[in-house]
Design a protein around this motif. Structure first.
Motif, PDB file in Angstrom:
ATOM      1  N   ASP A  31       1.289  -1.511   0.084  1.00 13.59           N
ATOM      2  CA  ASP A  31      -0.653   0.228  -0.436  1.00 13.59           C
ATOM      3  C   ASP A  31       0.888   1.044  -0.660  1.00 13.59           C
ATOM      4  OD1 ASP A  31      -2.130  -1.455   0.223  1.00 13.59           O
ATOM      5  OD2 ASP A  31      -2.567  -1.115   2.546  1.00 13.59           O
ATOM      6  N   THR A  32       1.999   1.318   0.421  1.00 13.58           N
ATOM      7  CA  THR A  32       2.664   1.822   1.002  1.00 13.58           C
ATOM      8  C   THR A  32       3.346   2.521   0.008  1.00 13.58           C
ATOM      9  OG1 THR A  32       2.879   2.035   2.861  1.00 13.58           O
ATOM     10  CG2 THR A  32       5.017   3.483   2.338  1.00 13.58           C
ATOM     11  N   PHE A  33       3.757   1.084  -0.851  1.00 14.70           N
ATOM     12  CA  PHE A  33       4.950   1.777  -1.739  1.00 14.70           C
ATOM     13  C   PHE A  33       3.797   2.302  -3.171  1.00 14.70           C
ATOM     14  CE2 PHE A  33       6.235  -0.274  -5.731  1.00 14.70           C
ATOM     15  CZ  PHE A  33       8.081   0.401  -5.714  1.00 14.70           C
ATOM     16  N   PHE A  34       2.588   1.632  -3.395  1.00 17.75           N
ATOM     17  CA  PHE A  34       1.519   1.834  -4.631  1.00 17.75           C
ATOM     18  C   PHE A  34       1.499   3.794  -3.716  1.00 17.75           C
ATOM     19  CE2 PHE A  34      -2.757   3.405  -5.779  1.00 17.75           C
ATOM     20  CZ  PHE A  34      -2.655   2.565  -7.166  1.00 17.75           C
ATOM     21  N   PHE A  35       0.735   3.932  -3.100  1.00 18.24           N
ATOM     22  CA  PHE A  35       1.249   5.342  -3.006  1.00 18.24           C
ATOM     23  C   PHE A  35       2.523   6.396  -3.093  1.00 18.24           C
ATOM     24  CE2 PHE A  35       1.122   9.674   0.308  1.00 18.24           C
ATOM     25  CZ  PHE A  35       0.410   9.583   0.040  1.00 18.24           C
ATOM     26  N   LEU A  36       3.328   6.178  -2.662  1.00 20.53           N
ATOM     27  CA  LEU A  36       4.799   6.766  -3.100  1.00 20.53           C
ATOM     28  C   LEU A  36       4.928   6.527  -4.882  1.00 20.53           C
ATOM     29  CD1 LEU A  36       7.185   5.365  -0.425  1.00 20.53           C
ATOM     30  CD2 LEU A  36       5.725   7.114  -0.510  1.00 20.53           C
ATOM     31  N   CYS A  37       4.027   5.956  -5.819  1.00 21.87           N
ATOM     32  CA  CYS A  37       5.078   5.588  -6.732  1.00 21.87           C
ATOM     33  C   CYS A  37       3.042   6.871  -7.276  1.00 21.87           C
ATOM     34  CB  CYS A  37       4.502   3.826  -7.951  1.00 21.87           C
ATOM     35  SG  CYS A  37       5.659   3.228  -7.147  1.00 21.87           S
ATOM     36  N   MET A  38       2.378   6.715  -7.138  1.00 18.13           N
ATOM     37  CA  MET A  38       1.424   7.323  -7.254  1.00 18.13           C
ATOM     38  C   MET A  38       1.770   9.291  -6.978  1.00 18.13           C
ATOM     39  SD  MET A  38      -1.599   6.191  -9.059  1.00 18.13           S
ATOM     40  CE  MET A  38      -0.008   4.831  -9.866  1.00 18.13           C
ATOM     41  N   ILE A  39       2.007   9.157  -6.345  1.00 17.42           N
ATOM     42  CA  ILE A  39       2.811  10.577  -5.106  1.00 17.42           C
ATOM     43  C   ILE A  39       3.401  11.322  -6.759  1.00 17.42           C
ATOM     44  CG2 ILE A  39       4.030  12.375  -3.892  1.00 17.42           C
ATOM     45  CD1 ILE A  39       0.971  12.348  -3.394  1.00 17.42           C
ATOM     46  N   SER A  40       4.709  10.093  -6.906  1.00 17.84           N
ATOM     47  CA  SER A  40       5.642  10.785  -7.671  1.00 17.84           C
ATOM     48  C   SER A  40       5.243  10.775  -8.681  1.00 17.84           C
ATOM     49  CB  SER A  40       6.712   9.466  -7.194  1.00 17.84           C
ATOM     50  OG  SER A  40       7.671   9.286  -6.465  1.00 17.84           O
ATOM     51  N   LEU A  41       4.456  10.016  -9.519  1.00 17.55           N
ATOM     52  CA  LEU A  41       3.605  10.661 -10.566  1.00 17.55           C
ATOM     53  C   LEU A  41       3.264  11.086 -10.733  1.00 17.55           C
ATOM     54  CD1 LEU A  41       3.665   8.677 -13.965  1.00 17.55           C
ATOM     55  CD2 LEU A  41       1.767   8.215 -13.050  1.00 17.55           C
ATOM     56  N   ILE A  42       2.228  11.951  -9.967  1.00 12.54           N
ATOM     57  CA  ILE A  42       1.967  13.281 -10.377  1.00 12.54           C
ATOM     58  C   ILE A  42       2.946  14.649  -9.918  1.00 12.54           C
ATOM     59  CG2 ILE A  42      -0.076  14.367  -8.812  1.00 12.54           C
ATOM     60  CD1 ILE A  42      -1.800  11.835  -8.288  1.00 12.54           C
ATOM     61  N   THR A  43       3.756  14.316  -9.273  1.00 15.30           N
ATOM     62  CA  THR A  43       4.032  15.377  -8.915  1.00 15.30           C
ATOM     63  C   THR A  43       5.253  15.542 -10.628  1.00 15.30           C
ATOM     64  OG1 THR A  43       5.751  14.066  -7.813  1.00 15.30           O
ATOM     65  CG2 THR A  43       3.653  15.776  -6.446  1.00 15.30           C
ATOM     66  N   THR A  44       5.190  14.354 -10.718  1.00 13.35           N
ATOM     67  CA  THR A  44       6.584  14.094 -11.895  1.00 13.35           C
ATOM     68  C   THR A  44       5.601  14.987 -12.530  1.00 13.35           C
ATOM     69  OG1 THR A  44       8.067  12.391 -11.745  1.00 13.35           O
ATOM     70  CG2 THR A  44       7.853  13.746 -13.983  1.00 13.35           C
ATOM     71  N   LEU A  45       4.267  14.677 -13.727  1.00  9.65           N
ATOM     72  CA  LEU A  45       3.802  15.359 -14.311  1.00  9.65           C
ATOM     73  C   LEU A  45       3.166  16.470 -14.291  1.00  9.65           C
ATOM     74  CD1 LEU A  45       1.367  11.837 -14.989  1.00  9.65           C
ATOM     75  CD2 LEU A  45       2.928  12.727 -16.456  1.00  9.65           C
ATOM     76  N   HIS A  46       2.901  16.722 -13.198  1.00 10.89           N
ATOM     77  CA  HIS A  46       3.187  17.603 -12.029  1.00 10.89           C
ATOM     78  C   HIS A  46       3.831  18.943 -13.200  1.00 10.89           C
ATOM     79  CE1 HIS A  46       2.420  22.663 -10.282  1.00 10.89           C
ATOM     80  NE2 HIS A  46       1.711  21.732 -10.410  1.00 10.89           N
TER      81      HIS A  46
END
Length: 71
Positions: A31-46
């Protein structure tokens, strides 16, 4: 972009591991790894999208000024 995403994900995982050792809280898991992937992806795309958004806003402002009627 992939390199930026990977580096950001690595930094986020390192921060979670650091929190685990400092505070003794077990945060490691799928769960933590999935959340970190999503946060990393969103901030990178932003970060990647921001210059394009600023350019479009500048162009729109210039067009609005160019369309003003002259007196």
């Amino acid at each position: 972009m992939l390199r930026t995403f990977g580096l950001r994900l690595l930094v986020n995982v390192a921060l979670v591991v650091l929190v685990k050792f400092v505070l003794g809280i077990s945060l490691l898991g799928a769960d933590t790894f999935f959340f970190l992937c999503m946060i990393s992806l969103i901030t990178t795309l932003h970060d990647r999208y921001q210059p394009a958004y600023a350019w479009r806003q500048k162009v729109a402002a210039n067009l609005a000024v160019a369309r003003l009627p002259m007196r």
